[in-house]
Design a protein around this motif. Sequence first.
Motif, PDB file in Angstrom:
ATOM      1  N   GLU A   1       0.856  -1.187   0.000  1.00  0.00           N
ATOM      2  CA  GLU A   1       0.000   0.000   0.000  1.00  0.00           C
ATOM      3  C   GLU A   1       0.889   1.232   0.000  1.00  0.00           C
ATOM      4  O   GLU A   1       1.585   1.512   0.960  1.00  0.00           O
ATOM      5  CB  GLU A   1      -0.885   0.018   1.266  1.00  0.00           C
ATOM      6  CG  GLU A   1      -1.749  -1.215   1.456  1.00  0.00           C
ATOM      7  CD  GLU A   1      -2.844  -1.320   0.426  1.00  0.00           C
ATOM      8  OE1 GLU A   1      -3.383  -0.270   0.023  1.00  0.00           O
ATOM      9  OE2 GLU A   1      -3.151  -2.463  -0.023  1.00  0.00           O
TER      10      GLU A   1
ATOM     11  N   THR B   1      -1.137   2.168  -7.576  1.00  0.00           N
ATOM     12  CA  THR B   1      -2.211   1.314  -7.086  1.00  0.00           C
ATOM     13  C   THR B   1      -2.087  -0.052  -7.756  1.00  0.00           C
ATOM     14  O   THR B   1      -1.692  -0.143  -8.932  1.00  0.00           O
ATOM     15  CB  THR B   1      -3.594   1.906  -7.411  1.00  0.00           C
ATOM     16  OG1 THR B   1      -3.588   2.298  -8.780  1.00  0.00           O
ATOM     17  CG2 THR B   1      -3.913   3.094  -6.554  1.00  0.00           C
TER      18      THR B   1
ATOM     19  N   SER C   1       0.828   6.410 -10.051  1.00  0.00           N
ATOM     20  CA  SER C   1       0.066   7.645  -9.834  1.00  0.00           C
ATOM     21  C   SER C   1       0.676   8.788 -10.619  1.00  0.00           C
ATOM     22  O   SER C   1       1.883   8.794 -10.921  1.00  0.00           O
ATOM     23  CB  SER C   1       0.041   7.991  -8.343  1.00  0.00           C
ATOM     24  OG  SER C   1      -0.369   6.871  -7.603  1.00  0.00           O
TER      25      SER C   1
END
Lengths: 300, 437
Positions: free
Chosen positions: A237, A242, A262
């Motif tokens: 995480e 992601t 991202s």
Amino acid sequence: MLSIQGIVKQYANHRALNNVSLEIPAGSIFGLLGPNGAGKTSLIRIINQITAPDSGEIFFKGEKLNPSHISKIGYLPEERGLYKKMEIGEQMLYLAQLKGLSKSDANRKIKFWFEKMEMQSWWKKKLEDLSKGMQQKVQFVATIVHDPELIILDEPFSGFDPVNAEIITNEILELNKKGSTIIFSTHRMESVEQLCDRIALIHKSEKILEGRLQDIKNSYRNNTFKLSYSGKIECIETKLFTVIDHSPLSNENIRHLILKISDQFSTNDVLQYLLPQVHIHELSEIIPSIHDIFIQKVKN
Amino acid sequence: MKKTLLIIKREYFSRVKKKSFLILTFLVPLLIIGMYALIIALAIKGGDKAVNVEVIDQSKLFEGKLKNSKSINFKTSKLSLAAAKQQVITDEETFVLYIPEHIKSNDKMEMLSQKKAGIGVINDIENQTNEIMRIQLLKDAGINSQTLDSIKPNLTITTKEITIDGEKDSSSVAAMGVGFAAAILIYMSLMIYGSQVMRGIIEEKTNRIIEVVISSVRPFQLMMGKIIGIGLVGLTQFLLWIILSLSLTAIATNVLLKDKFETIKSEMPGAQKSNIGQNPAVNSPAITAISALQTVPFNSIIPLFLMYFLGGYLLYSALFAAVGSAVDSDTETQQFMFPITLPLLFTYIMSFSYIINNPDSTLSIWLSIIPFTSPIAMMVRLPFGVPDWQLAVSILSLIAGFFLTTWVASRIYRIGILMYGKKASFKELIKWFSYKE
């Protein structure tokens, strides 16, 4: 080579083509894609002057499309067909002459192609005596025998075994190299990836996509990468990326991770984060296939 | 134009080179000639074997006066009626003619046999006995036999047509025959060649060759090429038939008639001495038929026949082409074929039942002018003589008719050939017709 401007084709209760415009540059292999019933065949028939559009214009090398261009176009329809009871050689002569070749020219060119495609022994045979693949080969030669500047191929590989498909692919590339422009309509997306440099997508009578194959694919990149590694990622995480998919441990101790980086970060940032933790075998960008783009566009 | 010519050439040669074309072309005239020769041969030869007739003449009126002919040998019998009957029962080849004692003009004679005697034999005996009886009765009435011999009227009617060009012999029987034959030929050939056009188009459509071809030529060129090509096949066939038939008939007639005239000449003196009418050979149906046929104006009928075949063919084959373009297989053609073949069938039936008996009635004239019926109707009327102005109007309207059907058909055709797997209806056809280019 071919400039299609605002073509509309209206049938009694449906509009087959709605204001379709395309630019097909000389020397390109142009993929004309679209689901069944999208209007591809209607457009191809209009280019071949089999039917006329209700409005819109087509320019062939800058000239308004007219019957004199027929001899410069070669057309392989999706629904193949030749005279079953006619001898192959005679049949080819007839079709070539209909395209405007003189009898002696036609004879010479057919002989050339028959030799090239190893079809000499078929000359006296009737079409119905040949296998389906052989018939397709005959039809392909019939399409290109008059050295057309524009070749329109509708599903050219249907009915061919891989060996013959390879032969035809090579012939298409060679014809293109010699200067023919090729419009290529197919549902086989892998041949589109392999052959086309430009594509257009027609859906529900409208053009919804057009451009260079590479540009289109690039525009559908979305920073998705595939990572192959061994070891264990301590904290998966992170704000860097992601996780889209994570494979279980495989025999070789290698795991695959599909991740979307991202926006404000780069691959370097991701590598810096992961290098201390695991052994990295590969990190590569997933570029969407034409297949995916097609499905995505049509489904929306 | 060059491409249309190519299409015509393909359509023509692909058919003319077929074995079936050659067989049909050479077999049909041979059959016609064969039949012709057979009829003449039979007429000359008569029956195959003479019948022996035992005559029991109790009246004594006919003794020695019955003349043997090719088919009958008479033999005077002394047997009683009962004995004769017995003989008939034991021998199936025995024919017994029984003439009662006091025979009068309306009495009955009897022919006794196991097998039924042929009509030819019965007629011959009746004619002979009546003639003998008549002469006897005339003599009884006091007219001497020399006067009788000198009076031998033989009246026949020869029909003559009188036109400004002068008069010529004609024969209405021969005219009827020729009219029938021409009408049947036109009817059959319109159907045969028309459906060839239709099937050719269905073949191109189901084989999907149509799309390849019309990416090279206009649909109209393809349609006309096919129609003209097949039409030329028809003309070739007719021309070959005409040439073959005429030359073979000429040979046959020469050989047979030469024989015939010689026999007639050699029998002539006997015929004049004979008391019993004329020599039957002179009245032979073969001679009558040949000489009657010679009065039919073939010189004008043959070109007009070809002309009406061509006009009717162009008119109907365009309609057949439209049907072919609208369907995907032979089996779907039924509903469209009916309205096309209806006027043909109607005229065909009318020809035999009405026009042939009333060639100059108003209805016949109209039928021979309306382009959908004229090719057949005019054929029936032609041998009876048709005024030039009617011919001119008929031909002009036929030409106008095929321009009209070709125009209509080509508009349906250009859309129809590209419609696969769609069941067409008449409504659909009208819609296709009204699509703009």
